[in-house]
Design a protein around this motif. Sequence first.
Motif, PDB file in Angstrom:
ATOM      1  N   ARG A 105      24.122  64.104  55.983  1.00  0.00           N
ATOM      2  CA  ARG A 105      22.906  64.239  56.573  1.00  0.00           C
ATOM      3  C   ARG A 105      21.541  63.771  55.739  1.00  0.00           C
ATOM      4  N   GLN A 106      21.377  64.491  54.836  1.00  0.00           N
ATOM      5  CA  GLN A 106      20.063  64.478  54.168  1.00  0.00           C
ATOM      6  C   GLN A 106      20.188  62.946  53.341  1.00  0.00           C
ATOM      7  N   ALA A 107      21.277  62.535  52.834  1.00  0.00           N
ATOM      8  CA  ALA A 107      21.189  61.409  52.041  1.00  0.00           C
ATOM      9  C   ALA A 107      20.980  60.285  53.215  1.00  0.00           C
ATOM     10  N   TRP A 108      21.601  60.340  54.387  1.00  0.00           N
ATOM     11  CA  TRP A 108      21.274  59.370  55.478  1.00  0.00           C
ATOM     12  C   TRP A 108      19.681  59.375  55.782  1.00  0.00           C
ATOM     13  N   ASP A 109      19.145  60.582  56.007  1.00  0.00           N
ATOM     14  CA  ASP A 109      17.664  60.853  56.370  1.00  0.00           C
ATOM     15  C   ASP A 109      16.720  60.106  55.505  1.00  0.00           C
ATOM     16  N   ILE A 110      17.033  60.436  53.925  1.00  0.00           N
ATOM     17  CA  ILE A 110      16.288  59.839  52.907  1.00  0.00           C
ATOM     18  C   ILE A 110      16.636  58.319  52.849  1.00  0.00           C
ATOM     19  N   ALA A 111      17.885  57.793  52.838  1.00  0.00           N
ATOM     20  CA  ALA A 111      17.907  56.401  52.716  1.00  0.00           C
ATOM     21  C   ALA A 111      17.295  55.714  53.879  1.00  0.00           C
ATOM     22  N   ALA A 112      17.723  56.072  55.175  1.00  0.00           N
ATOM     23  CA  ALA A 112      17.262  55.446  56.433  1.00  0.00           C
ATOM     24  C   ALA A 112      15.876  55.571  56.598  1.00  0.00           C
ATOM     25  N   GLY A 113      15.170  56.714  56.225  1.00  0.00           N
ATOM     26  CA  GLY A 113      13.795  56.894  56.367  1.00  0.00           C
ATOM     27  C   GLY A 113      12.983  55.794  55.400  1.00  0.00           C
ATOM     28  N   ALA A 114      13.451  55.656  54.179  1.00  0.00           N
ATOM     29  CA  ALA A 114      13.102  54.602  53.351  1.00  0.00           C
ATOM     30  C   ALA A 114      13.116  53.320  53.928  1.00  0.00           C
ATOM     31  N   ASP A 115      14.361  52.820  54.050  1.00  0.00           N
ATOM     32  CA  ASP A 115      14.717  51.542  54.795  1.00  0.00           C
ATOM     33  C   ASP A 115      13.969  51.110  55.953  1.00  0.00           C
ATOM     34  N   ARG A 116      13.890  52.144  56.758  1.00  0.00           N
ATOM     35  CA  ARG A 116      12.906  51.792  58.117  1.00  0.00           C
ATOM     36  C   ARG A 116      11.556  51.196  57.691  1.00  0.00           C
ATOM     37  N   GLU A 117      11.086  51.569  56.487  1.00  0.00           N
ATOM     38  CA  GLU A 117       9.541  51.069  56.129  1.00  0.00           C
ATOM     39  C   GLU A 117       9.645  49.764  55.654  1.00  0.00           C
ATOM     40  N   LEU A 118      10.759  49.174  55.196  1.00  0.00           N
ATOM     41  CA  LEU A 118      10.939  47.985  54.721  1.00  0.00           C
ATOM     42  C   LEU A 118      10.706  46.796  55.682  1.00  0.00           C
ATOM     43  N   PRO A 119      10.063  45.675  55.064  1.00  0.00           N
ATOM     44  CA  PRO A 119      10.211  44.713  56.001  1.00  0.00           C
ATOM     45  C   PRO A 119      11.496  44.040  56.366  1.00  0.00           C
ATOM     46  N   GLY A 120      11.665  43.554  57.543  1.00  0.00           N
ATOM     47  CA  GLY A 120      12.771  42.853  58.091  1.00  0.00           C
ATOM     48  C   GLY A 120      13.994  43.825  58.358  1.00  0.00           C
ATOM     49  N   ALA A 121      13.613  45.311  58.475  1.00  0.00           N
ATOM     50  CA  ALA A 121      14.782  46.205  58.839  1.00  0.00           C
ATOM     51  C   ALA A 121      15.358  45.699  59.960  1.00  0.00           C
ATOM     52  N   ARG A 122      16.490  45.930  60.352  1.00  0.00           N
ATOM     53  CA  ARG A 122      17.244  45.482  61.696  1.00  0.00           C
ATOM     54  C   ARG A 122      18.278  46.698  61.959  1.00  0.00           C
ATOM     55  N   GLY A 123      18.674  46.885  63.051  1.00  0.00           N
ATOM     56  CA  GLY A 123      19.812  47.618  63.546  1.00  0.00           C
ATOM     57  C   GLY A 123      19.171  48.761  64.589  1.00  0.00           C
ATOM     58  N   ASP A 124      20.231  49.336  65.336  1.00  0.00           N
ATOM     59  CA  ASP A 124      19.660  50.466  66.389  1.00  0.00           C
ATOM     60  C   ASP A 124      19.070  51.615  65.578  1.00  0.00           C
ATOM     61  N   ALA A 125      19.137  51.808  64.420  1.00  0.00           N
ATOM     62  CA  ALA A 125      18.388  53.004  63.559  1.00  0.00           C
ATOM     63  C   ALA A 125      17.405  52.704  62.900  1.00  0.00           C
ATOM     64  N   ALA A 126      16.680  51.336  63.084  1.00  0.00           N
ATOM     65  CA  ALA A 126      15.766  50.955  62.382  1.00  0.00           C
ATOM     66  C   ALA A 126      14.261  51.153  62.991  1.00  0.00           C
ATOM     67  N   ARG A 127      14.277  51.435  64.346  1.00  0.00           N
ATOM     68  CA  ARG A 127      13.065  52.033  65.140  1.00  0.00           C
ATOM     69  C   ARG A 127      12.855  53.236  64.655  1.00  0.00           C
ATOM     70  N   THR A 128      11.558  53.535  64.354  1.00  0.00           N
ATOM     71  CA  THR A 128      11.103  54.889  64.304  1.00  0.00           C
ATOM     72  C   THR A 128      10.500  55.656  65.729  1.00  0.00           C
ATOM     73  N   ARG A 129      11.159  56.667  66.164  1.00  0.00           N
ATOM     74  CA  ARG A 129      10.762  57.220  67.508  1.00  0.00           C
ATOM     75  C   ARG A 129       9.119  57.639  67.453  1.00  0.00           C
TER      76      ARG A 129
END
Length: 493
Positions: free
Chosen positions: A387-411
């Motif tokens: 989980r921690q690796a996911w939280d770090i990687a996904a958290g960083a990738d959400r900030e990048l332009p053009g991020a897509r997918g159902d986990a891309a949106r920040t609640r």
Amino acid sequence: MVNSAGAGTDAADGNGPYRSPGRRTRHAVVVGGSIAGLLAAQALAAHADRVTVVERDRFPDSPEPRAGVPQSRHTHVLLPGGQRALDALLPGIVAELREHGAPRLGMPSDLVQWQARRFYRRTTATGHVLTGSRPMLEWLVRRRVLADARITAVEGSEVVGLLGDSARVRGVRLRERGAKTRDDVRALTADLVVDASGRGSRAPGWLAAIGAEAPHEETLDTGLAYATRLYRAGEDPEGTDCLGYYFVAGRDQVHGGVVLPIEGGRHLVTLSGLRGSEPPSDDDAFTDFAARLPHPVLHEWLLRAQPESSVHAFRSTANVRRRYDRPGRRPAGFLATGDALCAVNPVYGQGMAVAALSALALRDALAGPRRTPTTRRVQQTLLKAARQAWDIAAGADRELPGARGDAARTRAVDRPVAWYLARVLERAPGDPVVGDAFRSAYFLIAPVTALFAPRVMRAVLSGQVRPTPPEPPMRPEDPDHRGPRDRVGRTLT
């Protein structure tokens, strides 16, 4: 014979025991012989009479890339959290890596790193990564694991389905690879099946075929692609003292690059780009692409270096998490681990550490003193390990332009934390307190909550980010490390 006890209603939700209570596991099958699969086999050997690893490839006898590991030619790092877990599973393996030439880099002192529009201050190292090649690490792990008489490998064979039904998995269906054996499918029975076949896992389809429910997949894809080439370094200019270079792509920078040493006095160079800015696989264009980075130091390094391979490209970098832990019509006796469970963007270098941490979690989850753990409970433990690796990687990738997918949106509820973590990334290059805390979380040796310690929060929320120095900072020469120095010796403040 496989005991079918526990194949009732609870087992159909993954809540049945993975084996009959009070009985030792006779046979476990691991699908995939990469690092995650080998380490899972090592963990299972303490709880099973025998473990079989089924691998599509034929294992090489030496540290060589193989077709079943498309990332094996690319840059890898073994983070401190992964080193600890690996040594706990295979005592002395980290020392073996060093004996076989795996370089050890102190962070941030040994690396010239650009992130968040500035260079990191190269203060005293607070953590060390190993940068040996992936084939060497896998070879050493494979040699140790397969030396155990309880563990055997079936090479050159692929799993094509599961045995059992929606209540319980009882083994796998497999066949040898090759045109002559395509229709020669045989059964391999087991009490437990562990899918470690990687991000391209076909297990969701296998489960559907026996009447079970495939897991929901969370995805986040930035479109990032990278390309790698092997080099022997040229002569460095006078005064250069770093061991590598790292340019991290971000919101304002679509290109990235890294130069890291491996065994044998060679270096791997990986260049990356977000969707629409992918690096080329052409040898000449590869060097030209490095000129797009925000500072010429990496491009200049390439101009001096001697290439020793062609360029190898990689495009499958989406974050994908399969939620086997959630309730559903899934069988007892089936688990997923490694990238088959949670695959994070490889550019962050956390995959091998997660594989080791997951295997350690598997070993400990099965070591309960009395009760046999349920399949779902063990699966939840494995997801927690990643989980921690996911939280770090996904958290960083959400900030990048053009991020897509159902986990891309920040609640909305997560936006204050996302703002704070973005501030952490801005402050980490110039503030040793923030940088140390960030590395500890990134290296998977401290929880993310370490970033919210009072001392760290004060450093994150106070002051201003210093301007970017014009030159890559050098390692500090003065004993109290009052500040890193640039190429002409000025102290950077």
